[in-house]
Write a protein that holds these residues in place. Structure first.
Motif, PDB file in Angstrom:
ATOM      1  N   ASN A  79      36.482  51.691  35.463  1.00 32.62           N
ATOM      2  CA  ASN A  79      36.298  51.708  36.915  1.00 32.62           C
ATOM      3  C   ASN A  79      36.161  50.324  37.540  1.00 32.62           C
ATOM      4  O   ASN A  79      36.213  50.196  38.753  1.00 32.62           O
ATOM      5  CB  ASN A  79      35.078  52.553  37.281  1.00 32.62           C
ATOM      6  N   GLY A  80      35.950  49.310  36.720  1.00 35.94           N
ATOM      7  CA  GLY A  80      35.844  47.960  37.246  1.00 35.94           C
ATOM      8  C   GLY A  80      37.206  47.291  37.328  1.00 35.94           C
ATOM      9  O   GLY A  80      38.221  47.836  36.887  1.00 35.94           O
ATOM     10  N   LYS A  81      37.213  46.090  37.906  1.00 37.41           N
ATOM     11  CA  LYS A  81      38.467  45.354  37.982  1.00 37.41           C
ATOM     12  C   LYS A  81      38.191  43.857  38.015  1.00 37.41           C
ATOM     13  O   LYS A  81      37.072  43.410  38.291  1.00 37.41           O
ATOM     14  CB  LYS A  81      39.272  45.759  39.215  1.00 37.41           C
ATOM     15  N   VAL A  82      39.238  43.085  37.722  1.00 40.20           N
ATOM     16  CA  VAL A  82      39.189  41.627  37.778  1.00 40.20           C
ATOM     17  C   VAL A  82      40.225  41.146  38.768  1.00 40.20           C
ATOM     18  O   VAL A  82      41.379  41.593  38.749  1.00 40.20           O
ATOM     19  CB  VAL A  82      39.479  41.009  36.391  1.00 40.20           C
ATOM     20  N   ILE A  83      39.804  40.255  39.648  1.00 39.38           N
ATOM     21  CA  ILE A  83      40.756  39.556  40.497  1.00 39.38           C
ATOM     22  C   ILE A  83      40.935  38.166  39.908  1.00 39.38           C
ATOM     23  O   ILE A  83      40.000  37.364  39.879  1.00 39.38           O
ATOM     24  CB  ILE A  83      40.300  39.481  41.959  1.00 39.38           C
ATOM     25  N   ALA A  84      42.122  37.906  39.392  1.00 36.56           N
ATOM     26  CA  ALA A  84      42.451  36.637  38.751  1.00 36.56           C
ATOM     27  C   ALA A  84      43.073  35.703  39.789  1.00 36.56           C
ATOM     28  O   ALA A  84      44.018  36.085  40.487  1.00 36.56           O
ATOM     29  CB  ALA A  84      43.425  36.863  37.601  1.00 36.56           C
ATOM     30  N   THR A  85      42.535  34.495  39.903  1.00 31.57           N
ATOM     31  CA  THR A  85      43.018  33.554  40.914  1.00 31.57           C
ATOM     32  C   THR A  85      43.466  32.246  40.268  1.00 31.57           C
ATOM     33  O   THR A  85      43.006  31.873  39.191  1.00 31.57           O
ATOM     34  CB  THR A  85      41.925  33.244  41.952  1.00 31.57           C
ATOM     35  N   ASP A  86      44.346  31.563  40.961  1.00 26.77           N
ATOM     36  CA  ASP A  86      44.834  30.267  40.502  1.00 26.77           C
ATOM     37  C   ASP A  86      45.543  29.599  41.676  1.00 26.77           C
ATOM     38  O   ASP A  86      45.978  30.275  42.620  1.00 26.77           O
ATOM     39  CB  ASP A  86      45.800  30.442  39.322  1.00 26.77           C
ATOM     40  N   LEU A  87      45.645  28.263  41.603  1.00 24.90           N
ATOM     41  CA  LEU A  87      46.438  27.551  42.599  1.00 24.90           C
ATOM     42  C   LEU A  87      47.917  27.880  42.470  1.00 24.90           C
ATOM     43  O   LEU A  87      48.672  27.805  43.440  1.00 24.90           O
ATOM     44  CB  LEU A  87      46.263  26.035  42.430  1.00 24.90           C
ATOM     45  N   SER A  88      48.336  28.227  41.258  1.00 23.67           N
ATOM     46  CA  SER A  88      49.758  28.368  40.940  1.00 23.67           C
ATOM     47  C   SER A  88      50.227  29.823  40.998  1.00 23.67           C
ATOM     48  O   SER A  88      49.756  30.671  40.247  1.00 23.67           O
ATOM     49  CB  SER A  88      50.015  27.805  39.542  1.00 23.67           C
ATOM     50  N   GLU A  89      51.184  30.087  41.878  1.00 26.95           N
ATOM     51  CA  GLU A  89      51.821  31.409  41.919  1.00 26.95           C
ATOM     52  C   GLU A  89      52.524  31.687  40.599  1.00 26.95           C
ATOM     53  O   GLU A  89      52.529  32.821  40.107  1.00 26.95           O
ATOM     54  CB  GLU A  89      52.839  31.454  43.059  1.00 26.95           C
ATOM     55  N   GLY A  90      53.123  30.634  40.013  1.00 29.98           N
ATOM     56  CA  GLY A  90      53.846  30.807  38.760  1.00 29.98           C
ATOM     57  C   GLY A  90      52.939  31.243  37.632  1.00 29.98           C
ATOM     58  O   GLY A  90      53.285  32.135  36.839  1.00 29.98           O
ATOM     59  N   MET A  91      51.762  30.622  37.529  1.00 29.39           N
ATOM     60  CA  MET A  91      50.805  31.029  36.499  1.00 29.39           C
ATOM     61  C   MET A  91      50.453  32.502  36.646  1.00 29.39           C
ATOM     62  O   MET A  91      50.417  33.257  35.658  1.00 29.39           O
ATOM     63  CB  MET A  91      49.530  30.182  36.602  1.00 29.39           C
ATOM     64  N   LEU A  92      50.180  32.927  37.872  1.00 27.94           N
ATOM     65  CA  LEU A  92      49.750  34.309  38.100  1.00 27.94           C
ATOM     66  C   LEU A  92      50.883  35.305  37.878  1.00 27.94           C
ATOM     67  O   LEU A  92      50.632  36.441  37.462  1.00 27.94           O
ATOM     68  CB  LEU A  92      49.181  34.442  39.504  1.00 27.94           C
ATOM     69  N   LYS A  93      52.108  34.884  38.128  1.00 26.79           N
ATOM     70  CA  LYS A  93      53.250  35.755  37.828  1.00 26.79           C
ATOM     71  C   LYS A  93      53.287  36.050  36.326  1.00 26.79           C
ATOM     72  O   LYS A  93      53.471  37.203  35.902  1.00 26.79           O
ATOM     73  CB  LYS A  93      54.549  35.083  38.265  1.00 26.79           C
ATOM     74  N   PHE A  94      53.079  35.014  35.521  1.00 25.50           N
ATOM     75  CA  PHE A  94      53.065  35.214  34.074  1.00 25.50           C
ATOM     76  C   PHE A  94      51.836  36.001  33.641  1.00 25.50           C
ATOM     77  O   PHE A  94      51.905  36.803  32.699  1.00 25.50           O
ATOM     78  CB  PHE A  94      53.126  33.869  33.353  1.00 25.50           C
TER      79      PHE A  94
END
Length: 230
Positions: A79-94
């Motif tokens: 039921n929980g979740k993680v919001i992963a953040t980064d400066l890089s859109e590319g990093m988050l796409k991967f």
């Protein structure tokens, strides 16, 4: 004489140049699997210190291509979740690709700056970062934003590199290079060794209004099982 505002601007520009490019993201993704294995004990130490519980809403800062977000996501499921953040859109796409590959479905991604988090007050039970806080351009501002988005009684767990002792990862690979640099890095600027001095991060976190702050040092194995060229 450089002003503090000029210094902060330079810090932020350097971090963005070093970390936000598509080539950087592609390189991290290329070595995602061997580096995940290499840093498994490091990630485990952070996740255990953070102690995420099922149902928690967690913010991870400077998430890169996956860890510790994916490991934390498994701990807070279903039921929980993680919001992963980064400066890089590319990093988050991967990162999103790696989450899908590993069957982790409770991960959201958001490209953003830790100095200006696009989340409402009191949203998160826990904020984590593995090797991210060393690169904040304005510590006070970033820590204030983290406090703002935490719920009352919420917790943070940050991991930074310690002192580069002989035969350690940085002691072997970085210190010999740094000794030969004509211009040494600013000890208070964004760099891997920014909080290597024991207690330095604790003081910065406490100065930002956090309480009950504890520090623990680890000497962890990080074996790379690839080729010397790799």
């Amino acid at each position: 004489m450089e002003t503090m505002d000029q210094k902060i601007t330079e810090f932020k520009q350097r971090v963005e140049a070093d970390w936000a490019g598509d080539e950087t993201a592609a390189a991290w993704q290329k070595y995602y699997v061997p580096m995940k294995e290499q840093l498994a004990e490091v990630t485990k130490a952070l996740v255990e210190a953070a102690n995420p519980q099922p149902g928690m809403i967690v913010l991870d800062i400077a998430s890169g291509t996956g860890e510790p977000s994916l490991g934390i996501g498994k701990r807070v499921a279903p039921n929980g979740k993680v919001i992963a953040t980064d400066l890089s859109e590319g990093m988050l796409k991967f990162l999103a690709h790696n989450a899908k590959t590993e069957g982790v479905t409770n991960i959201e991604t958001k490209a953003c700056d830790a100095h200006d988090l696009p989340f409402p007050d009191g949203m998160f039970d826990l904020v984590t970062s593995r090797f991210g806080v060393m690169f904040f351009g304005e510590l006070d501002r970033a820590f204030a934003e983290i406090r703002r988005v935490l719920k009352p009684g919420g917790r943070v767990a940050f991991m930074v590199w310690g002192a580069p002792i002989p035969n350690s990862y940085f002691g072997t690979s970085v210190v010999p290079y740094m000794k030969r640099m004509a211009n040494k890095p600013d000890p208070d600027g964004p760099s891997p060794m920014r909080f290597a001095e024991p207690g330095k991060l604790v003081k910065a976190v406490e100065a930002s209004g956090f309480s009950d702050v504890h520090e623990r040092s680890f000497n962890l194995p990080a074996p790379f099982r690839g080729s010397p060229e790799g």
